[in-house]
Design an enzyme around this catalytic site. Sequence first.
Site, PDB file in Angstrom:
ATOM      1  N   GLU A  50       0.876  -1.165   0.000  1.00  0.00           N
ATOM      2  CA  GLU A  50       0.000   0.000   0.000  1.00  0.00           C
ATOM      3  C   GLU A  50       0.909   1.209   0.000  1.00  0.00           C
ATOM      4  O   GLU A  50       1.773   1.349   0.871  1.00  0.00           O
ATOM      5  CB  GLU A  50      -0.858   0.031   1.266  1.00  0.00           C
ATOM      6  CG  GLU A  50      -2.105  -0.803   1.187  1.00  0.00           C
ATOM      7  CD  GLU A  50      -2.915  -0.714   2.477  1.00  0.00           C
ATOM      8  OE1 GLU A  50      -2.715   0.238   3.252  1.00  0.00           O
ATOM      9  OE2 GLU A  50      -3.726  -1.622   2.716  1.00  0.00           O
ATOM     10  N   ASP A  61      -6.129   9.611   9.825  1.00  0.00           N
ATOM     11  CA  ASP A  61      -4.841   9.057  10.233  1.00  0.00           C
ATOM     12  C   ASP A  61      -4.365   9.574  11.574  1.00  0.00           C
ATOM     13  O   ASP A  61      -4.607  10.726  11.936  1.00  0.00           O
ATOM     14  CB  ASP A  61      -3.784   9.375   9.171  1.00  0.00           C
ATOM     15  CG  ASP A  61      -3.968   8.503   7.942  1.00  0.00           C
ATOM     16  OD1 ASP A  61      -3.854   7.276   8.089  1.00  0.00           O
ATOM     17  OD2 ASP A  61      -4.252   9.039   6.863  1.00  0.00           O
TER      18      ASP A  61
END
Lengths: 269, 403
Positions: A50, A61
Site C-alpha cells: 500500500e 490518520d
Amino acid sequence: MSDRIDARFRQLADERRAGLVTFVTAGDPNPSESQRLLAALPRAGADVIELGMPFSDPMADGPAIQKSSLRALEAGQTLANTLAMVGEFRTSDDATPIVLMGYYNPIFSYGVDRFLEDATRAGVDGLIIVDLPPEADSELCLPARACGIDFIRLATPTTDDRRLPSVLRNSSGFLYYVSIAGITGTRVGETDVVAGALARIRAHTELPIAVGFGIRTPEQASRIAETADAVVVGSALVDAVEHTPGNAAVAVSELVEQLKAGVLSARKA
Amino acid sequence: MDQSNSFRNGPDEDGHFGTYGGRFVAETLMPLILDLEEHFAAASRDEAFWSEFNELLKHYVGRPSPLTFAPRITERFGGAKIYFKRDELNHTGAHKINNCIGQILLARRMGKTRIIAETGAGQHGVATATVCARFGMPCTVYMGETDIERQQPNVFRMRLLGAEVRPVSSGTRTLKDAMNEALRDWVANVEDTFYIIGTVAGPHPYPAMVRDFQAVIGNEVRAQIVEAEGRLPDTLVACIGGGSNAMGLFHPFLDDAGVRLIGVEAGGEGVETGRHAASLTAGRPGVLHGNRTYLLQNDDGQINDAHSISAGLDYPGIGPEHAWLHDVGRVEYVSVTDAEALEAFQLCAELEGILPALEPSHALAHVAKLAPDLGADHLLVMNLCGRGDKDVFSVAEALDVEL
Ligand SMILES: Cc1ncc(COP(=O)(O)O)c(C=O)c1O
C-alpha cells in the site's frame, strides 16, 4: 479486476498462509529514499504494497502517518511523482500488487480521468480512498473499476449487517477490515473479536480480507494472521522511517522481515 | 410559487447543492451520519422540537435580537440607510449559539452523552461549552495552538464553563486542523459522541441543519424590517468564514429577487498576496471535511493555509450551499482586507458605540465601500453577528498599542 492482486491472493491461498501488506507513504522521507524503500519491500517479504498518497489534511490518520505525509509533502512529493514512482518500481517488479491509499482531493484536483489513465499506465492495481464511501461510488470507484483498477473498501466495527452489502457491492480485490473504530496507528482489536467480525463478513463475501490499523509487532501480526487473509502494517513502518533518516530502506526492511516471520508463524485456523 | 425555480430547495437527498456538498467521510462515520440525518429529519417535522428550540432561544439566548438603525454610520457613509442585525447581543456574544442550541437538543434526542466541537475564534467553542454546561454534558473543544494564542479570553471562558480545551498542534494549528482533530476524535468515539459543527460545512446533513438553526436570523430580519420600514430590505451583507451567519441571514430571502445578497470573505493581507481566506474569490472546487466546495489549494490538491486577522474567518473552505449560490449567481461574494476590517472595527466603536467582532467588521468594511453610491431610500441590513470583546487584544496588537 487487477490480475496482480487476484494472482497474489490465489497464491496465498495455495500456500495456506496469510499475506503481509505493508504501508509506506510515497515520497517519505524524500523521493530517492522512498523509491529505494519501495523496491526493498518485496525483497523483505511484503506480499502487497500500500503506497500512501500524501495529503495535507489526513483526517483518518493518527500522528505517525500524519507526520509521514507532512515529511513527504515538505520534500516536494506530488501525485504525479507518486505515479512515476510506481512506474519506476514496475520496471523491476511486475508481480507485487500496488494499492494507492489516500484522500480524494488530490485525485479530484489531478482530474479523475487523467489520474486513472496515468495510474493504469504506471501499473497501479488498486485504490483505497478513505473519504469516498459507497454513497460516492460514481466519483471514482466505478470509473476505476471500468479501467481494471480494484476499489478496495474499508469495513469497520460500525459496518453492521444492514450496511455491509452496500460496502461490498462495488468492492473488489480484497476487503480491508479496520479492527477498531478509530484512526490509523492506535490499537488492534482483540483476536477473538476480530475473528468474530471476519466470520460475520465472510458470510457476505468471497473477497479476501486484510486486517489493519494498529498492528505493530510480529506477535500481533501472528495473532491476526490466524484469522485474516492478510495483515496490514503501516504506522510502525513509517515510524521506522522517521527514526532512521538516511537509512530508511534498511531499517524498514528489517522490521518487515520480522513482521513477515510473525505472519508465517501463525497457525491457520 | 413555482418550486422548481426556488433557490431554497437544496440539498437533494444525498446532500448536494448542485455539484457541491455530499458526504465524503470515512466508512466508520457513515452509519452515524446516516443516523443523524434520519434524526434531524424527524426532529424537523416535530413541532415539539421546534417549540423547545424557540423557547430556549427566547429565554436563554435572549432572542429576538434587535434590528438597530445605525444613524451615525449611515450619515458618515452618506448613502444607503444602514441597519445592524444585533446578533452580538445574544448570550455568549455571537450567532453561534443559535446552532448549538439546535444541535444539543438533537444530541439529547439521539441519546448521545458526550459533545465535541472545533473552534477558530473560540466563539463556537464558547457557545458549545455553554450549552453543554446548561444541559450537563461533558464537552471537549479542539482548538489550534495559533488560535489559542490569539483568543486567550475565549479559552479561559470555555474552561470556566467546564469544557476541556484540547490544543491542536498538527498542520497550520488553526481552524481546519481543529476540525481534522475533532473528526479523528469522532471516529474513535462514535458510540456516545455527538459532534457539534460550528458552521454550514461538513458532511450532509450538517450544512442544511446548521442553516436551518441559523435561519432564525433572517426570519427575524424579515419581520423586523417590515415593521420598521413597511417593506423588505434592498441589500443584505454578511461576513463569511464557513458561512453560517450569512446563510442564516440570506436563506429566508433567497427567493426574493429584489433583495441583493452579498457575502464578504476575509482578504487577509490582500488576495493578490496569497495570504488570505477568500475561498470563493481565489479558490477552486475540491473535497475536504466531508463536502465538495471551493477550497484554497495548490496545484497538487493540497490544502493551503488561510490567513486572516480574524480567527473566525481563517478557514480555507466555505459551506457548499454558498459555493452553489456563487456559481448560480444568486449571491455576490467579495473580500476585504485585514486593514479595511480594522478600520471598520474602530469606526463602529466610535460612531455607534458598538464594538463589533473582527468577523462582522469585514462586512462593515464592505458596507463602507457600497453604501455611499446608494440612495437614501436604499435599505441595507448588515449582520452584526458577534461582539468584539474577544478581539481587543488582537486589535491592540495590530494597532501597536500596549495593554
Ligand atoms: C462573530 C463571528 N462571526 C462570524 C464567524 C464565522 O463563521 P460563519 O461564517 O459560519 O458565520 C465567526 C466564527 O467563529 C464568529 O465568531
